[in-house]
Design an enzyme around this catalytic site. Structure first.
Site, PDB file in Angstrom:
ATOM      1  N   SER A  67      49.387  37.598  50.985  1.00  0.00           N
ATOM      2  CA  SER A  67      48.532  38.509  50.210  1.00  0.00           C
ATOM      3  C   SER A  67      49.264  38.923  48.936  1.00  0.00           C
ATOM      4  O   SER A  67      50.277  39.613  48.980  1.00  0.00           O
ATOM      5  CB  SER A  67      48.202  39.750  51.043  1.00  0.00           C
ATOM      6  N   HIS A  89      45.979  34.739  49.275  1.00  0.00           N
ATOM      7  CA  HIS A  89      44.973  35.731  49.660  1.00  0.00           C
ATOM      8  C   HIS A  89      44.916  36.815  48.582  1.00  0.00           C
ATOM      9  O   HIS A  89      45.939  37.410  48.235  1.00  0.00           O
ATOM     10  CB  HIS A  89      45.376  36.318  51.012  1.00  0.00           C
ATOM     11  N   ASP A 109      43.276  40.392  47.608  1.00  0.00           N
ATOM     12  CA  ASP A 109      42.584  41.563  48.154  1.00  0.00           C
ATOM     13  C   ASP A 109      41.899  42.337  47.041  1.00  0.00           C
ATOM     14  O   ASP A 109      42.549  43.019  46.248  1.00  0.00           O
ATOM     15  CB  ASP A 109      43.594  42.464  48.876  1.00  0.00           C
ATOM     16  N   MET A 157      39.636  45.346  45.932  1.00  0.00           N
ATOM     17  CA  MET A 157      39.204  46.667  46.430  1.00  0.00           C
ATOM     18  C   MET A 157      38.615  47.478  45.279  1.00  0.00           C
ATOM     19  O   MET A 157      39.108  47.418  44.155  1.00  0.00           O
ATOM     20  CB  MET A 157      40.401  47.422  47.007  1.00  0.00           C
ATOM     21  N   MET A 170      39.901  41.955  60.826  1.00  0.00           N
ATOM     22  CA  MET A 170      40.864  42.924  60.302  1.00  0.00           C
ATOM     23  C   MET A 170      41.684  43.484  61.463  1.00  0.00           C
ATOM     24  O   MET A 170      41.132  43.993  62.432  1.00  0.00           O
ATOM     25  CB  MET A 170      40.145  44.076  59.586  1.00  0.00           C
TER      26      MET A 170
HETATM   27  C1  DX5 Z   1      44.306  45.225  53.904  1.00  0.00           C
HETATM   28  C2  DX5 Z   1      44.312  43.868  53.236  1.00  0.00           C
HETATM   29  C3  DX5 Z   1      45.358  42.946  53.772  1.00  0.00           C
HETATM   30  C4  DX5 Z   1      46.746  43.471  53.624  1.00  0.00           C
HETATM   31  C5  DX5 Z   1      47.760  42.555  54.201  1.00  0.00           C
HETATM   32  O1  DX5 Z   1      43.307  45.998  53.375  1.00  0.00           O
HETATM   33  O2  DX5 Z   1      43.062  43.248  53.386  1.00  0.00           O
HETATM   34  O3  DX5 Z   1      45.219  41.667  53.201  1.00  0.00           O
HETATM   35  O4  DX5 Z   1      47.069  43.717  52.307  1.00  0.00           O
HETATM   36  O5  DX5 Z   1      49.013  43.132  53.993  1.00  0.00           O
HETATM   37  P1  DX5 Z   1      50.026  43.430  55.182  1.00  0.00           P
HETATM   38  O6  DX5 Z   1      50.441  42.102  55.693  1.00  0.00           O
HETATM   39  O7  DX5 Z   1      51.104  44.190  54.521  1.00  0.00           O
HETATM   40  O8  DX5 Z   1      49.266  44.228  56.219  1.00  0.00           O
HETATM   41 ZN    ZN Z   2      42.890  41.006  52.919  1.00  0.00          ZN
END
Ligand code: DX5
Ligand code: ZN
Length: 234
Positions: free
Chosen positions: A21, A46, A48, A50, A150
């Site tokens: 990520s 990946h 993310d 938001m 998740m």
């Molecule tokens: C959480 C994200 C994940 C997260 C993963 O909201 O969707 O992708 O950043 O990071 P770690 O591995 O640090 O949990």
């Molecule tokens: Zn994610």
């Protein structure tokens, strides 16, 4: 000896992929961070996304996904943690994401959104929060290329893995296999070298890892270790 090869419904051996990520990377040296995970053998990047509405945090958007798609040979896996994802999903495909997932809790027209992502030429995923019943996926399992389970509440990197996620993965794996589908399972949140083997055993195909990769001081080595930990199930 115990049979450890996990097979998909078409009889092929399951292929594991590590998806670091990028949110947890050092953004002042994004190019070098991408190179490191490529060297370590990452399968995807990946991203993310938001919006401060669906989750209480704001991260990256279309321009960053566009840059990642240009900067890396790895497919970009965009995880949309946004309200009204149907309004933006296709734009992430246009920006170069090869995989786009939207949350089952956020999209009232999932069927339409998944179809749009696929007709844009990308793989369509459905993400599901820890407290949302798996039964909510039943009608879309066939349409989705992958499900993002998740294993933390979305919003932040660096959270503790929710142990119950393993049992959810096992149930989802059964739902998929019973229907003879090839839908892949991605796990997202709190994955590290200690818990990744259990997740692989439960039926995960794609492992998102932020903190355990980029917080390690050596992302290439961290990806290698995660891959090795899944290998016992190959
Ligand atoms: C959480 C994200 C994940 C997260 C993963 O909201 O969707 O992708 O950043 O990071 P770690 O591995 O640090 O949990
Ligand atoms: Zn994610």
């Amino acid at each position: 000896m115990q049979e450890k090869v996990h097979r998909t419904a078409d009889g092929a051996a399951r292929k594991f992929e590590i998806a670091p990520s990028i949110m947890s990377a050092d953004w002042t040296r994004l190019g070098a961070e991408i190179e490191a995970i490529e060297q370590g053998g990452a399968g995807l990047v990946h991203a993310d996304v938001m919006d401060g509405h669906f989750v209480p945090n704001i991260t990256l958007g279309l321009p960053v996904v566009r840059a990642l798609a240009r900067a890396s040979n790895l497919p970009v896996d965009a995880h949309l943690m946004i309200a009204e994802p149907e309004r933006y999903a296709e734009r992430f495909v246009e920006a170069g994401a090869r995989m786009v997932s939207v949350h089952v809790e956020a999209d009232r027209h999932l069927h339409r959104t998944l179809s749009a992502i696929k007709s844009g030429g990308a793989e369509a995923g459905v993400a599901i929060n820890p407290a949302t019943p798996l039964v909510n996926l039943e009608e879309v399992l066939e349409l989705a290329d992958y499900i993002v389970v998740m294993s933390v509440n979305p919003g932040f990197g660096g959270q503790t893995f929710i142990a119950r996620s393993i049992e959810r993965i096992q149930r989802l794996r059964r739902m998929i296999d019973e229907r003879g589908l090839l839908t892949r399972i991605e796990i997202d949140g709190g994955i590290d070298a200690h818990n990744i083997a259990n997740a692989a055993a439960a039926g995960v195909d794609i492992f998102v890892a932020g903190t355990s990769v980029f917080g390690s001081g050596n992302p290439a080595q961290a990806v290698r270790e995660l891959r090795e930990a899944t290998m016992q199930w190959v």
